[in-house]
Design an enzyme around this catalytic site. Sequence first.
Site, short mmCIF file in Angstrom:
data_model
loop_
_atom_site.label_atom_id
_atom_site.label_comp_id
_atom_site.label_asym_id
_atom_site.label_seq_id
_atom_site.Cartn_x
_atom_site.Cartn_y
_atom_site.Cartn_z
CG HIS A 450 -2.03 -1.15 1.09
ND1 HIS A 450 -2.60 -1.64 2.23
CD2 HIS A 450 -2.39 -1.65 0.15
CE1 HIS A 450 -3.30 -2.48 1.78
NE2 HIS A 450 -3.29 -2.50 0.45
NE ARG A 557 -13.20 10.97 -8.46
CZ ARG A 557 -11.76 11.33 -8.93
NH1 ARG A 557 -11.05 12.17 -7.97
NH2 ARG A 557 -11.30 10.87 -9.95
NE ARG A 593 -19.15 11.35 -9.32
CZ ARG A 593 -18.32 10.42 -9.22
NH1 ARG A 593 -17.94 10.10 -10.39
NH2 ARG A 593 -17.69 10.24 -7.95
CD GLU A 684 -20.78 7.10 -14.83
OE1 GLU A 684 -19.57 6.61 -14.14
OE2 GLU A 684 -21.46 7.78 -14.00
CG ASN A 707 -11.60 5.59 -15.15
OD1 ASN A 707 -10.93 5.78 -16.26
ND2 ASN A 707 -11.31 5.84 -14.03
CG ASP A 708 -17.46 3.22 -14.31
OD1 ASP A 708 -16.84 2.13 -13.82
OD2 ASP A 708 -18.09 3.69 -13.29
NE ARG A 718 -10.94 0.06 -14.56
CZ ARG A 718 -10.89 1.20 -13.99
NH1 ARG A 718 -9.82 1.96 -14.08
NH2 ARG A 718 -11.86 1.55 -13.19
CB CYS A 755 -14.66 13.67 -15.84
SG CYS A 755 -15.92 12.49 -15.73
#
Length: 824
Positions: A450, A557, A593, A684, A707-708, A718, A755
Amino acid sequence: MVGIVIVSHSHLIAEGVAELAREMGGPDVRLETAGGLDMPDHPIGTDAVLVMEAIDRAWSEDGVLVLMDLGSAVLSAEMALDLIPEERGSKVLLCEAPIVEGAVAAAVTAKLGAPLDHVAREARGGLAGKIAHLGDAGDEEPPVPSAAPAGDGASIRVTVTAGHGLHARPAARLVQTASSFDARVTIRDLTNGRGPADAASLNAVAMLGTTQGHEIEIAAVGPGAPAALAAIRALAERNFDDRPEPEPPEAQRAAPAIPSPDGPGIVRGRPASPGIAIGPARRFRTPDLPIPEGSGPIDVEIASFEAALDHVRDEIARQRALVAGRAGADEAEIFDAHLLMLRDDALLAPTKRAIADDDISAAAAWHEVIERAAQAWDGLDDEYLRARAADLRSVGRQVLAHLLDVPVPRPSLEAPGVVIASDLSPADTVGLDPTIALGIATAAGGPTSHAAVLARSSGIPAVVGAGDALLAIAEGTTVVVDGTAGVIHVDPDESLLAELTAVRDERAVALRDAQASALEPAITIDGTTIEVAANIGSPADAVRSVAAGADGVGLFRTEFLFMGRSAMPDAREQEAAYRETAEALGGRPLLIRTLDAGADKPLPYLDQPPEPNPFLGVRGIRLGLERPELLLTQLRAILRVAADHPLRVMFPMVATVDELLAANELLEGAGERPPTLEVGVMIEVPSAAVLADRLAEHADFFSIGTNDLTQYTMAADRGNVRVSGLADAVHPAVLRSIRMTVDAANARGRWVGVCGELAGDTDATELLLGLGVSELSMGAPSIALVKRQVRTVDLAHARALADEALSCATSAEVRELLRSARIG
């Protein structure tokens, strides 16, 4: 539904027990507390009047169950019974069950609508699971938490396909899922013979040592057993929602590494974060915290322990929000496992038992339990799982510092240099300042640790797993960390140092040139201005983004406001956060968002049931429409700020026109909409791209979450290593969805932004502009380089490049096309 009252000498203990019980039983359980005295700061003690008032608040015709801790708590509860009307008193039961375990069992049983005597019986049996788990109090403590088999209930077998097995994040998801049902769930690793382990304990699950390819058996008994097994099977089929480590951007993959033959002055490790750092070795050691001898009264020590746990939970929730805003949700999930450690009964129960039975302080008991558990992790065969011991010790150190009332030990460097350490915990790494910690070199750990993930997200070059030879480097010695090659050069000669310095400086000059003009607009060669904005997760990120050159915020976000807490933020708290962010932008646009949460990102106070596939379930706008009070509260806060700041609001996961119409209707009902407020849709879901022409009738803009969109378009998670290669955002199928969206938007005079991660990839900048995108939003570190890249683009050439990319058949062909264009 039966009501429940928690009576404790400590206000903090009462509230903590209530929080845990609500988390297990759900927010609608009738549960009240009477903790401490009715005075400022709630000093230790009990008050019969407070108990009477709590019974009144929890009152139900089905009855009220009262759970108490010590001595006078029982007397106060009995006195409270004398104070209430006799007809009610007959339906109030004072129960001798253990307060914590009993409250949890009672809350779960009350939620099912059971009668008072049944709720009381379940509360009295609350210790059964712990006894099965830990054995009798006099038994020697086993190094690895285990549990009795789940009995004659049902069971399933699954093969673990997650890349690193049941490491912290998959284990955390498994524990969260298993704990969501009224069932006792155990896990046995059939491959290595370990177990059974209690599925409600993160440590117990992780210390099974289950790695990729192992077969595990999950057994469950209880009313919720079938549903629990079905949910766990679905989770396993989704690869435990695990995602592989992200590949570095192509520019980093292509960065030249300095070949270094083994020899004197060379320490080889493993590449963890790309780049070259040069500076004096700076030793970092975590200072030991002194463990005091002696202890106070047992109830005081336990109250102090509970308070320390609460403080650290809040700290970790803030760290999670910080990392989510800067690096993304996947990296932030690291801290979900840390939060589970602070609720793990395999750690908390032995600590409290040691306080009560061994007459030692909370600090001494906690330190002993954490070190014993960490040593068990140290003894595991798998390198990845062994690295989790650092996480456990880090969390343990945070709690210990609060118990001792001293600052939590943090990395501290007197001057800039390269951090040399045995290992770094995630909390250590996220607190490092990249202007001081120029590079990182650790003796232990791996590139999947991590700490390594967070080093990459902070842009600090790092080499890990270099062995004990690293620790022999003297303080102040010149070292070079080549995070691309995985090599540490110790006191290099002038020639090699010059070569390494040249490579580092070449990259630094390119970045500096870009940063020098980062505050200027990004205008293409033919004179078109492109808005380059920032993705943020908190008001503080807005300040950093403006300094980095952001033209605004293209994705706020808002989840950081909702996570790591026991209740939803009200409109006033949300308004304050949005207003602080807007003011930091100084008139630049702020795109908010609305809440993007669901079963994949659960909020404890929403009582969301687990879903077989949460990525295709109730999340994003679906949750907002299902729970309109959530969305209405957020929209009211947004409208108040939009009255005097340039705001945009965007709805996530919109798949149909009906969803957008319903969301717009809620917006209209939330208050007066300023004429300057723009309302948009996050594209998305493939259906949104296909319906973009109809969505554009009711939206002012689109922002594409690549991404989505890629994941859903390619039907390739993924997190599934067997199909992750399909999830490439430049695949022609994804690019055609982007073009379809842009064409539909242009026909209505709407603008389109991106984005997702692709927006910050300079290799894709020209392609995106050629597809017609007019706004790019990304992490702040990428802004300067993307702006510089925009200034090299001629839109006529970019459109031709995009047309050629759309005619490609594979993502590999598109990548080669982009590479050729870059070289040419």
